[in-house]
Design an enzyme around this catalytic site. Sequence first.
Site, PDB file in Angstrom:
ATOM      1  N   ASP A   1       0.802  -1.225   0.000  1.00  0.00           N
ATOM      2  CA  ASP A   1       0.000   0.000   0.000  1.00  0.00           C
ATOM      3  C   ASP A   1       0.834   1.274   0.000  1.00  0.00           C
ATOM      4  OD1 ASP A   1      -2.548  -1.170  -0.089  1.00  0.00           O
ATOM      5  OD2 ASP A   1      -2.474  -1.603   2.042  1.00  0.00           O
TER       6      ASP A   1
ATOM      7  N   ASP B   1      -5.252  -5.316  -5.888  1.00  0.00           N
ATOM      8  CA  ASP B   1      -5.065  -3.900  -5.548  1.00  0.00           C
ATOM      9  C   ASP B   1      -3.627  -3.452  -5.832  1.00  0.00           C
ATOM     10  OD1 ASP B   1      -6.641  -5.662  -4.042  1.00  0.00           O
ATOM     11  OD2 ASP B   1      -6.980  -4.258  -2.447  1.00  0.00           O
TER      12      ASP B   1
HETATM   13  N1  GLY Z   1      -7.346  -3.431   0.063  1.00  0.00           N
HETATM   14  C1  GLY Z   1      -7.764  -2.346  -0.701  1.00  0.00           C
HETATM   15  C2  GLY Z   1      -9.195  -2.357  -1.004  1.00  0.00           C
HETATM   16  O1  GLY Z   1      -9.996  -2.514  -0.112  1.00  0.00           O
HETATM   17  O2  GLY Z   1      -9.554  -2.205  -2.142  1.00  0.00           O
END
Ligand code: GLY
Length: 402
Positions: free
Chosen positions: A123, A184
């Site tokens: 992230d 993601d």
């Molecule tokens: N983990 C990132 C999302 O919730 O899209």
Amino acid sequence: MKIRKWLLGILGGCLLTACSAEKQGFEIEALKYCDGQVRRTLAELEEIGSGVIDYSYMPRNIKDSLTYWHCRTATKEEWCSGFWPGILWYDYEFTGDEHIKEEAERFTASLEFLSHTPAFDHDLGFLVFCSYGNGYRLTHDPAYKQVILDAADSLATLFRPAVGTILSWPRNVAMFGGHNTIMDNMINLEMLMWASKNGGRSSLADIAISHADKTMKYQFRDDYTSYHVAVYDTLTGEFLRGVTHQGYADSSMWARGQAWAIYGYTMMYRETKDTRYLDFVQKVADVYLERLPEDYVPYWDFDAPGIPNAPRDASAAAITASALLELSTFVPGEKGAGYKEAAVKMLESLSSEQYQSRESKPSFLLHSTGHWPDGSEIDASIIYADYYYIEALMRLKRLNEG
Ligand code: GLY
């Protein structure tokens, strides 16, 4: 007779122009609305701090039943802290207001520590590129550039050559039974691609391309729907299985996962001009578009139980709208125009009273779903929905300005 036909033609043309001008104008009204909500949020944050804003305390969500932001302190574990500074940068880009720029700078500065903290997980890309990335795009401040380059090097430490992808969640290796890569993670490749072209190591691009290629090969089913998580053997890199974490089932199409894929492969085509990505992303987008409900805002999972009464995910709609606007510029002819049309429909729906928070809350949008299996952030305002909504509106404005 000829003159009458000609006059009717002119009149029709005028009506058409007026209609499309009116249609094209909605993004400006929506951006003005976003600006109003940004100022409300700033006032609320000042009130929370009794007159002084804590610039490390970032809006995260507003539950369905509440009217004020739930904020979280920016830490390496809090993956959403880059979105609020990013929203401020987009709002500054739209308004040109120096006060908003100063606030964007202050919130962005709270994330500087990430550039010299070992990467907690993938992230880091969301955190640094939405904040510093937009800040650099608009200011060209060399200090911002250095933060992004350092963060890209840090993100690259999670790359595992034996597998060929970034280890998205180092903390979850035992839980998944191997190296895990989540969809993601595609978004975070953008920071690597950018760094490789702006003074960073060229190997950063190699990492991003390797990750995108392996994900393309293993993390999609034959019908181009995606698994949220791909699990690989840590030592051999062999694909073990595709599973879900935030979706309904291992076999289902989690809406935001598919949205991340559409956004990620569109971005990878922009950055590499590799037509494999362009061909692929159209298939990934088409399966999403084919299964949308009438208002173009998906249920949180396309196979969710309880449809049509299942919660929606406005965040997936905003991410996809932003991606499709960009994709429409790469795909020629009717198909490209169709992607733009679909994106506009998504943004029109999101800009309606059904989805905008308006006076009820200071967020932009209602009806996002964060983590249904965990029971968290269901049918809520979530900061990343707002981020991709304002990004998409700015993209549409740019496209319409030609
Ligand atoms: N983990 C990132 C999302 O919730 O899209």
